[in-house]
Scaffold this active site. Structure first.
Site, PDB file in Angstrom:
ATOM      1  N   CYS A  54       0.826  -1.213   0.000  1.00 39.51           N
ATOM      2  CA  CYS A  54       0.000   0.000   0.000  1.00 39.51           C
ATOM      3  C   CYS A  54       0.859   1.262   0.000  1.00 39.51           C
ATOM      4  O   CYS A  54       1.737   1.414   0.843  1.00 39.51           O
ATOM      5  CB  CYS A  54      -0.910  -0.017   1.221  1.00 39.51           C
ATOM      6  SG  CYS A  54      -1.750   1.546   1.494  1.00 39.51           S
ATOM      7  N   CYS A  57       0.444   3.234   3.522  1.00 44.02           N
ATOM      8  CA  CYS A  57       0.872   2.698   4.816  1.00 44.02           C
ATOM      9  C   CYS A  57       2.233   3.295   5.225  1.00 44.02           C
ATOM     10  O   CYS A  57       3.075   3.586   4.373  1.00 44.02           O
ATOM     11  CB  CYS A  57       0.972   1.171   4.751  1.00 44.02           C
ATOM     12  SG  CYS A  57      -0.616   0.336   4.966  1.00 44.02           S
ATOM     13  N   HIS A 117      -4.227   0.437   7.885  1.00 44.38           N
ATOM     14  CA  HIS A 117      -4.730   0.115   6.553  1.00 44.38           C
ATOM     15  C   HIS A 117      -6.147  -0.459   6.594  1.00 44.38           C
ATOM     16  O   HIS A 117      -6.907  -0.357   5.626  1.00 44.38           O
ATOM     17  CB  HIS A 117      -3.773  -0.912   5.917  1.00 44.38           C
ATOM     18  CG  HIS A 117      -4.079  -1.223   4.489  1.00 44.38           C
ATOM     19  ND1 HIS A 117      -3.721  -0.392   3.458  1.00 44.38           N
ATOM     20  CD2 HIS A 117      -4.737  -2.279   3.921  1.00 44.38           C
ATOM     21  CE1 HIS A 117      -4.130  -0.933   2.308  1.00 44.38           C
ATOM     22  NE2 HIS A 117      -4.746  -2.069   2.558  1.00 44.38           N
ATOM     23  N   ASN A 157     -13.140  10.251  -1.438  1.00 43.12           N
ATOM     24  CA  ASN A 157     -13.818   9.225  -2.227  1.00 43.12           C
ATOM     25  C   ASN A 157     -13.688   7.942  -1.452  1.00 43.12           C
ATOM     26  O   ASN A 157     -12.570   7.533  -1.153  1.00 43.12           O
ATOM     27  CB  ASN A 157     -13.110   8.995  -3.572  1.00 43.12           C
ATOM     28  CG  ASN A 157     -13.491  10.027  -4.593  1.00 43.12           C
ATOM     29  OD1 ASN A 157     -14.609  10.536  -4.577  1.00 43.12           O
ATOM     30  ND2 ASN A 157     -12.573  10.324  -5.475  1.00 43.12           N
ATOM     31  N   SER A 165      -8.940   4.569  -5.282  1.00 43.60           N
ATOM     32  CA  SER A 165      -7.887   3.677  -5.763  1.00 43.60           C
ATOM     33  C   SER A 165      -7.310   2.760  -4.693  1.00 43.60           C
ATOM     34  O   SER A 165      -6.540   1.868  -5.004  1.00 43.60           O
ATOM     35  CB  SER A 165      -6.762   4.524  -6.373  1.00 43.60           C
ATOM     36  OG  SER A 165      -6.197   5.352  -5.370  1.00 43.60           O
ATOM     37  N   HIS A 168      -7.166   1.972   1.961  1.00 49.44           N
ATOM     38  CA  HIS A 168      -6.560   2.644   3.125  1.00 49.44           C
ATOM     39  C   HIS A 168      -7.285   3.988   3.324  1.00 49.44           C
ATOM     40  O   HIS A 168      -7.427   4.745   2.372  1.00 49.44           O
ATOM     41  CB  HIS A 168      -5.061   2.859   2.845  1.00 49.44           C
ATOM     42  CG  HIS A 168      -4.283   3.288   4.041  1.00 49.44           C
ATOM     43  ND1 HIS A 168      -3.239   2.566   4.566  1.00 49.44           N
ATOM     44  CD2 HIS A 168      -4.425   4.364   4.846  1.00 49.44           C
ATOM     45  CE1 HIS A 168      -2.761   3.189   5.620  1.00 49.44           C
ATOM     46  NE2 HIS A 168      -3.471   4.298   5.813  1.00 49.44           N
ATOM     47  N   HIS A 170      -8.350   7.514   3.385  1.00 53.62           N
ATOM     48  CA  HIS A 170      -7.658   8.733   2.943  1.00 53.62           C
ATOM     49  C   HIS A 170      -8.606   9.672   2.217  1.00 53.62           C
ATOM     50  O   HIS A 170      -9.672   9.277   1.777  1.00 53.62           O
ATOM     51  CB  HIS A 170      -6.494   8.379   2.014  1.00 53.62           C
ATOM     52  CG  HIS A 170      -6.934   7.833   0.682  1.00 53.62           C
ATOM     53  ND1 HIS A 170      -7.367   6.545   0.516  1.00 53.62           N
ATOM     54  CD2 HIS A 170      -7.043   8.416  -0.537  1.00 53.62           C
ATOM     55  CE1 HIS A 170      -7.706   6.348  -0.750  1.00 53.62           C
ATOM     56  NE2 HIS A 170      -7.537   7.483  -1.415  1.00 53.62           N
ATOM     57  N   GLN A 172      -8.552  13.738  -0.089  1.00 57.34           N
ATOM     58  CA  GLN A 172      -7.734  14.607  -0.939  1.00 57.34           C
ATOM     59  C   GLN A 172      -8.090  16.070  -0.717  1.00 57.34           C
ATOM     60  O   GLN A 172      -9.177  16.385  -0.234  1.00 57.34           O
ATOM     61  CB  GLN A 172      -7.982  14.272  -2.416  1.00 57.34           C
ATOM     62  CG  GLN A 172      -7.626  12.852  -2.807  1.00 57.34           C
ATOM     63  CD  GLN A 172      -7.614  12.696  -4.321  1.00 57.34           C
ATOM     64  OE1 GLN A 172      -7.122  13.557  -5.047  1.00 57.34           O
ATOM     65  NE2 GLN A 172      -8.156  11.592  -4.799  1.00 57.34           N
TER      66      GLN A 172
HETATM   67  P1  H2U Z   1      -8.153   8.242  -4.707  1.00 61.54           P
HETATM   68  O1  H2U Z   1      -8.118   6.953  -3.990  1.00 61.54           O
HETATM   69  O2  H2U Z   1      -9.335   9.090  -4.332  1.00 61.54           O
HETATM   70  O3  H2U Z   1      -7.990   8.037  -6.172  1.00 61.54           O
HETATM   71  O4  H2U Z   1      -6.869   9.092  -4.215  1.00 61.54           O
HETATM   72  C1  H2U Z   1      -5.603   8.567  -4.129  1.00 61.54           C
HETATM   73  C2  H2U Z   1      -4.614   9.505  -4.776  1.00 61.54           C
HETATM   74  O5  H2U Z   1      -3.312   9.081  -4.459  1.00 61.54           O
HETATM   75  C3  H2U Z   1      -4.727   9.517  -6.295  1.00 61.54           C
HETATM   76  O6  H2U Z   1      -5.142  10.803  -6.696  1.00 61.54           O
HETATM   77  C4  H2U Z   1      -2.443   9.409  -5.516  1.00 61.54           C
HETATM   78  C5  H2U Z   1      -3.287   9.218  -6.757  1.00 61.54           C
HETATM   79  O7  H2U Z   1      -2.885  10.105  -7.756  1.00 61.54           O
HETATM   80  N1  H2U Z   1      -1.224   8.596  -5.444  1.00 61.54           N
HETATM   81  C6  H2U Z   1      -0.035   9.195  -5.062  1.00 61.54           C
HETATM   82  O8  H2U Z   1       0.000  10.407  -4.871  1.00 61.54           O
HETATM   83  N2  H2U Z   1       1.099   8.438  -4.919  1.00 61.54           N
HETATM   84  C7  H2U Z   1       1.149   7.091  -5.144  1.00 61.54           C
HETATM   85  O9  H2U Z   1       2.188   6.482  -4.954  1.00 61.54           O
HETATM   86  C8  H2U Z   1      -0.044   6.383  -5.628  1.00 61.54           C
HETATM   87  C9  H2U Z   1      -1.321   7.180  -5.719  1.00 61.54           C
HETATM   88 ZN    ZN Z   2      -2.296   1.005   3.727  1.00 58.26          ZN
END
Ligand code: H2U
Ligand code: ZN
Length: 351
Positions: A54, A57, A117, A157, A165, A168, A170, A172
């Site tokens: 992840c 994490c 996580h 989200n 995505s 975990h 989180h 934004q």
């Molecule tokens: P979402 O799960 O809402 O997509 O947000 C996760 C964000 O994390 C996503 O916008 C970023 C993605 O661009 N990301 C990073 O900044 N670094 C990473 O190593 C993977 C994902």
């Molecule tokens: Zn994690």
């Protein structure tokens, strides 16, 4: 005023979203059948407390090659795939007012809500969510200190159905040099109301909802949680501050704790509805920054969950909704009743 034979519970009607000026079509006659709250056997969501794969994490590597610290509460970093960039040149296109584009500059950050996580907001303690609220406040303050930043969008989200995505926990933050569409609409509506009546649109709206008690889910000392009269998504809700506060910058310690309480209690109810980790997009709307005082702005948070009848049956925004305006069958009042009657003890804790 309602007219004699017309009944909001029976007859098709349109409702005005006073915050945006948009309309929604409500078809209550289509849900005369009794409630069949369906709890399905969904995939067990058993996650480890730490996942070596992840990118959120603690101590793990992210896409840009950097290593996350061994953080103990929340952790904020610049999105490695930011949608808005700091160094975008000014400019745009305007060809005969037919082809119009504007350069957009911004900063995108990611906030991990917890080192764990395997948790989600409803599974975190209120005291832990309170720490997330603190981070939202300090991030907002920090981003507002860039004079060119005009709007700061804090959001989450949740669930892969919403395009999230990574499970975990989180959220934004996207900060930019212009005002996005939804915020521009809400600014306009609140401004017109404030200029006409001299009061906050949402303060007056919440007072009316508290009087009518038809769409309130619960309240605490500082926030009211309700299904808005104009809700589009089946179980859409709003958290509105009782005090007329323009942005999170002005939240007191008590208000921050009360917001954590409201988020915890609302999201636990959501999870309990279909005994699933309830997906949604949620986010705050508040006053733009570095544009002078906007006293008509009233802080609130929207929750837009897509689920309709079960852990897998979601609402689609298609056909009439794409071409005309949104439509719903179950009324906002029905949704509020359902949410009001759900337990505030998480089903996984009960089990
Ligand atoms: P979402 O799960 O809402 O997509 O947000 C996760 C964000 O994390 C996503 O916008 C970023 C993605 O661009 N990301 C990073 O900044 N670094 C990473 O190593 C993977 C994902
Ligand atoms: Zn994690």
């Amino acid at each position: 005023m309602e007219t004699t034979n017309f009944d909001l519970k029976e007859h098709p009607h349109s409702r005005l979203n006073i915050l945006t000026g948009d309309w929604i079509l409500v078809s209550p006659h289509r849900t005369k059948r009794p409630w069949q709250g369906k709890v399905e056997a969904t995939q067990a969501d058993e996650r480890p407390a730490y996942d070596p794969q992840c990118y959120l994490c603690p101590t793990n590597k992210r896409a840009d090659g950097s290593e996350n610290p061994d953080y103990k509460a929340s952790f904020v970093f610049t999105n490695d795939y930011s949608s808005l960039l700091l160094n975008t040149p000014d400019g745009g296109l305007n060809d005969d007012e037919l082809l119009v584009a504007n350069s957009q500059k911004g900063i995108c950050r990611v906030i991990s809500f917890s080192p764990r996580h395997d948790l989600t907001l409803p599974q975190m303690q209120t005291a832990e969510i309170r720490k997330v609220v603190d981070v939202w406040q300090t991030e907002f303050e920090d981003l507002a200190s860039y004079p060119w930043i005009k709007h700061i969008q804090i959001f989450e989200n949740k669930g892969d159905i919403m395009g999230c995505s990574n499970p975990h926990p989180h959220g934004q933050i996207w900060a930019q040099n212009s005002i996005p569409v939804e915020v521009a609409k809400e600014t306009q509506q609140q401004k017109i109301y404030f200029e006409q009546k001299g009061t906050s649109l949402l303060a007056d709206y919440v007072a009316l909802e508290l009087k009518r008690q038809e769409r309130i889910i619960f309240e605490n000392e500082h926030f009211v949680v309700l299904v808005p009269f104009w809700a589009v998504w089946p179980y859409e809700t709003m958290i509105v501050s009782k005090r007329h506060i323009t942005s999170i910058i002005y939240f007191t310690d008590e208000e921050k704790t009360a917001l954590a309480d409201a988020i915890k209690r609302l999201t636990v109810r959501y999870d309990n509805m279909f005994e699933t980790s309830f997906p949604y997009s949620a986010g705050m709307h508040q006053s733009p920054v570095n544009m002078g005082d906007q006293p008509y702005w009233h802080w609130h948070m929207h929750f837009y969950p897509p689920l309709l009848r079960s852990a897998t049956v979601k609402k689609f925004m298609v056909g009439y909704e794409m071409l005309a305006n949104p439509q719903r069958d179950i009324t906002a009042e029905f949704a509020a009743d359902r949410l009001r009657n759900l337990s505030e003890v998480h089903y996984k804790v009960k089990a």
